[in-house]
Design an enzyme around this catalytic site. Structure first.
Site, PDB file in Angstrom:
ATOM      1  CB  ALA A 196      -2.514   6.969  -3.516  1.00 48.73           C
ATOM      2  CB  SER A 205      -0.939  -0.017   1.211  1.00 40.29           C
ATOM      3  OG  SER A 205      -1.929   0.971   1.084  1.00 40.29           O
ATOM      4  CG  ASN A 206      -0.426   4.621  -1.397  1.00 35.35           C
ATOM      5  OD1 ASN A 206      -1.081   5.438  -0.779  1.00 35.35           O
ATOM      6  ND2 ASN A 206      -0.928   3.926  -2.422  1.00 35.35           N
ATOM      7  N   PRO A 207       1.142   5.614   1.837  1.00 38.35           N
ATOM      8  CG  PRO A 207       2.940   6.971   2.417  1.00 38.35           C
ATOM      9  CD  PRO A 207       2.414   6.140   1.310  1.00 38.35           C
TER      10      PRO A 207
END
Ligand code: CTP
Length: 395
Positions: free
Chosen positions: A270, A203-205
């Site tokens: 995102a 995943s991403n922040p």
């Protein structure tokens, strides 16, 4: 905006309302009733706003500096917080016996935002119920009251003044133009998660804040908002249809389901570009030595929309976000063209005060006709500036 403070214990929260509004960029003046000044002082608001507060209708100096009629003409929105039972009664009656009521009498009620605060029995009394009904009929908006513990700890019920962030949100809503009334729009927000096994993911922040601000701004402008959001800590705004998804594939399916009739699609999510080639059904055990993870591409949702609506008359306005760490505009312009978009919002996610998780943002918006605009401020302010551009393209 004009902040009118009434005489109730919740007046202390109005100091925070003033502080938050100033921080959000509002031009703010404050007026206090005589009763309010027994709870908080004019000096407190002067320190918070950098301007003298109005306290006395009969003070020659104050009337000279900011006459109550001039104040009424000047204010785009008049917020009454706390709106006590007594103040509501006086507003309903059209009293003009202090600087707050005299000023408000000269402001159209459609520009009033009332934040009631009183004991729950006072709120439920026939007199208050009728006063509120009449004030609403005249066009006044209300925020709250919330339900919870009263100043008298033994009492609970409806009557607590809404918390300052909620009041600030209602002020922003009251000030928004209604230029997207009834327009169906689709907004995506947050990250996606691509499972490796039942307990791990890629995943991403992304916090979802920018997408949520876009949904909130569109809602305030009257749009019919469908928000498709990945997993986030932050709560989505109220008053929008929110569909929760986890993976890029699920986001694609949710968009396909919601797309029909949408006039604009704003992809602030995102989305992960890759997912593990295989998601193990059971937790994967560690092995000795180096391990290799095979990844495959997820669907590029936005590029798919750009291709699908290449030349269609009913093409929605397509807005992408480009999260970049270098050559920000160059890369964004490439994505705008490659994905066949109307607008792209280029975001330098390596900067400290912008991008992931931050409350503010600084972006460059590029359009397909070569236009370029730099936007900065709170994510909500940036969101409104993006909708200004979408609205122009809808016309
Ligand atoms: N996007 C999408 N589907 C994906 C990946 C991205 O719809 N699988 C959308 C994003 O929501 C965003 C835009 O495409 O609006 C650009 O996303 P970004 O990650 O900046 O660009 P990518 O196209 O993924 O390119 P790269 O990762 O190579 O920079």
């Amino acid at each position: 905006m004009l902040l009118c403070v009434g005489g109730g214990i919740a007046a202390y929260k109005s100091c925070e309302v003033a502080r938050l509004c100033g921080k959000a960029g509002a031009e703010l003046r404050v007026a206090l009733t005589p009763a309010a000044q027994r709870f908080v002082t004019a000096l407190t608001f002067q320190a918070l706003t950098g301007r003298a507060a109005s306290t006395d209708l009969f003070d020659a100096q104050q009337e000279l500096a900011a006459g109550h009629i001039a104040l009424a003409d000047w204010a785009e929105v008049a917020v009454v917080a706390p709106a006590t039972a007594d103040l509501l009664a006086r507003l309903r009656a059209g009293s003009a016996d202090d600087v707050v009521t005299a000023t408000l009498l000269a402001v159209d009620p459609s520009r009033w935002l009332l934040a009631p605060a009183m004991n729950e029995r006072m709120w439920g009394s026939p007199a208050t119920v009728e006063n509120v009904r009449v004030l609403r009929e005249r066009g006044a908006r209300l925020v709250g009251p919330a339900t919870g513990e009263m100043a008298e700890r033994s009492h609970t019920g409806p009557g607590r003044m809404s918390e300052p962030p909620e009041i600030v949100e209602a002020i922003a809503a009251a000030l928004a133009p209604r230029d997207l009334a009834g327009v169906p729009v689709l907004v995506t927000a947050g990250p996606t998660r691509e499972a490796l096994d039942p307990v791990r993911f890629l995943s991403n922040p992304s916090s979802g804040r920018m997408g949520f601000a876009l949904a909130e701004a569109a809602r305030d402008r009257g749009a019919q908002v469908t928000l498709i959001a990945g997993p986030t800590e932050v709560a989505p705004p109220a008053g929008v249809r929110c569909v929760r998804i986890v993976s890029a594939q699920e986001m694609q399916e949710a968009i396909d389901d919601a797309l029909d009739g949408a006039r604009a699609v704003v992809m602030a999510a995102a989305v992960s570009d890759q997912r593990p080639a295989q998601a193990a059904p059971q937790k994967v055990k560690k092995k000795e030595g180096e391990e290799v993870l095979r990844l495959v591409r997820t669907p590029d949702i936005l590029a798919g929309l750009g291709a699908r609506y290449a030349a269609g008359a009913r093409r929605p306005v397509l807005v992408g976000f480009a999260a970049e760490t270098e050559k920000v505009e160059e890369h964004a312009r490439e994505k705008l063209e490659k994905k066949n978009l109307d607008l792209i919002v280029a975001n330098d996610v390596s900067a400290r005060d912008t991008g992931f998780g931050s409350g503010t943002n600084r972006v460059v918006v590029l359009d397909r006709d070569g236009g370029r605009a730099e936007l900065s401020g709170s994510k909500l302010a940036v969101a409104h500036a993006i909708w200004d551009r979408v609205r122009d393209r809808l016309r």
